[in-house]
Design a protein around this motif. Structure first.
Motif, PDB file in Angstrom:
ATOM      1  N   VAL A   1       0.852  -1.185   0.000  1.00 38.39           N
ATOM      2  CA  VAL A   1       0.000   0.000   0.000  1.00 38.39           C
ATOM      3  C   VAL A   1       0.894   1.243   0.000  1.00 38.39           C
ATOM      4  CG1 VAL A   1      -1.719   1.313   1.312  1.00 38.39           C
ATOM      5  CG2 VAL A   1      -1.854  -1.176   1.227  1.00 38.39           C
ATOM      6  N   THR A   2       0.506   2.216  -0.807  1.00 36.69           N
ATOM      7  CA  THR A   2       1.192   3.502  -0.853  1.00 36.69           C
ATOM      8  C   THR A   2       0.268   4.555  -0.259  1.00 36.69           C
ATOM      9  OG1 THR A   2       2.366   2.892  -2.868  1.00 36.69           O
ATOM     10  CG2 THR A   2       2.238   5.243  -2.372  1.00 36.69           C
TER      11      THR A   2
ATOM     12  N   PHE B   1       3.899   0.678   2.554  1.00 36.66           N
ATOM     13  CA  PHE B   1       3.701  -0.364   3.554  1.00 36.66           C
ATOM     14  C   PHE B   1       3.676  -1.716   2.848  1.00 36.66           C
ATOM     15  CE2 PHE B   1       1.779   3.469   5.185  1.00 36.66           C
ATOM     16  CZ  PHE B   1       2.219   3.508   6.497  1.00 36.66           C
ATOM     17  N   LYS B   2       4.480  -2.636   3.358  1.00 38.21           N
ATOM     18  CA  LYS B   2       4.474  -3.999   2.836  1.00 38.21           C
ATOM     19  C   LYS B   2       4.915  -4.932   3.950  1.00 38.21           C
ATOM     20  CE  LYS B   2       9.036  -3.998   0.592  1.00 38.21           C
ATOM     21  NZ  LYS B   2       9.705  -4.266  -0.680  1.00 38.21           N
ATOM     22  N   PRO B   3       4.621  -6.225   3.819  1.00 40.35           N
ATOM     23  CA  PRO B   3       4.963  -7.173   4.879  1.00 40.35           C
ATOM     24  C   PRO B   3       6.466  -7.198   5.175  1.00 40.35           C
ATOM     25  CG  PRO B   3       3.462  -8.175   3.316  1.00 40.35           C
ATOM     26  CD  PRO B   3       3.895  -6.861   2.725  1.00 40.35           C
ATOM     27  N   ARG B   4       6.803  -7.338   6.440  1.00 43.83           N
ATOM     28  CA  ARG B   4       8.193  -7.339   6.889  1.00 43.83           C
ATOM     29  C   ARG B   4       9.051  -8.375   6.162  1.00 43.83           C
ATOM     30  NH1 ARG B   4      10.147  -5.991  12.339  1.00 43.83           N
ATOM     31  NH2 ARG B   4       7.950  -5.767  12.766  1.00 43.83           N
ATOM     32  N   ALA B   5       8.498  -9.548   5.927  1.00 38.21           N
ATOM     33  CA  ALA B   5       9.268 -10.612   5.266  1.00 38.21           C
ATOM     34  C   ALA B   5       9.715 -10.185   3.875  1.00 38.21           C
ATOM     35  CB  ALA B   5       8.455 -11.896   5.192  1.00 38.21           C
TER      36      ALA B   5
ATOM     37  N   TRP C   1       3.971  -9.346  -5.147  1.00 37.33           N
ATOM     38  CA  TRP C   1       2.815  -8.813  -5.870  1.00 37.33           C
ATOM     39  C   TRP C   1       3.147  -8.601  -7.341  1.00 37.33           C
ATOM     40  CZ3 TRP C   1       5.223  -6.703  -1.691  1.00 37.33           C
ATOM     41  CH2 TRP C   1       6.117  -5.656  -1.946  1.00 37.33           C
ATOM     42  N   TYR C   2       4.376  -8.172  -7.649  1.00 43.58           N
ATOM     43  CA  TYR C   2       4.786  -8.032  -9.048  1.00 43.58           C
ATOM     44  C   TYR C   2       4.994  -9.414  -9.675  1.00 43.58           C
ATOM     45  CZ  TYR C   2       5.674  -3.014  -8.444  1.00 43.58           C
ATOM     46  OH  TYR C   2       5.554  -1.674  -8.209  1.00 43.58           O
TER      47      TYR C   2
END
Length: 125
Positions: free
Chosen positions: A2-3, A64-68, A77-78
């Motif tokens: 998310v941006t 925002f993106k998952p820590r892993a 996602w890409y």
């Protein structure tokens, strides 16, 4: 992923600004009216950009993106979208590979630079 884009200065100080473009056609572009302190959140896959037509615009952008995925420098996602042939995902994967190649070259790691360059070339084909 998310941006979030936050407007830092009053709207009257610039023309144009942040836009969303839901299709590849530029005539689908819609500018967001963000007053100072307003925010706009969207998913990674929304075509978007900034076009300042006059004045000066200041913003704070957060991703925002998952820590892993941060630790692994991964972009699943890409990867998922690219497997379906999404041209934006393919472009972004190639761009990321190009950036990895440049960093590896700066670090003197010729082998890693060559691998990343080969990956970027394959993705651009």
């Amino acid at each position: 992923r998310v941006t979030v884009v936050l407007a830092l200065n009053p709207r009257h100080e610039y023309a144009g600004g942040y836009y969303a473009q839901p299709t590849p056609r530029s005539d689908s572009r819609r500018f967001a009216t963000l007053e100072q302190g307003d925010g706009f959140a969207h998913g990674y896959d929304l075509r978007h950009g900034v076009r300042v037509l006059g004045g000066e615009r200041y913003s704070l952008v957060l991703w925002f993106k998952p820590r892993a995925t941060i630790r692994a420098a991964a972009t699943p996602w890409y990867d998922r979208a690219a497997k379906k042939g999404d041209p934006d995902a393919l472009y972004n994967l190639a761009a990321h590979a190009g950036m990895r190649a440049a960093r590896a070259e700066e670090d003197g790691d010729a082998a890693a630079a060559a691998r990343a360059t080969k990956e970027a070339t394959r993705l651009h084909e």
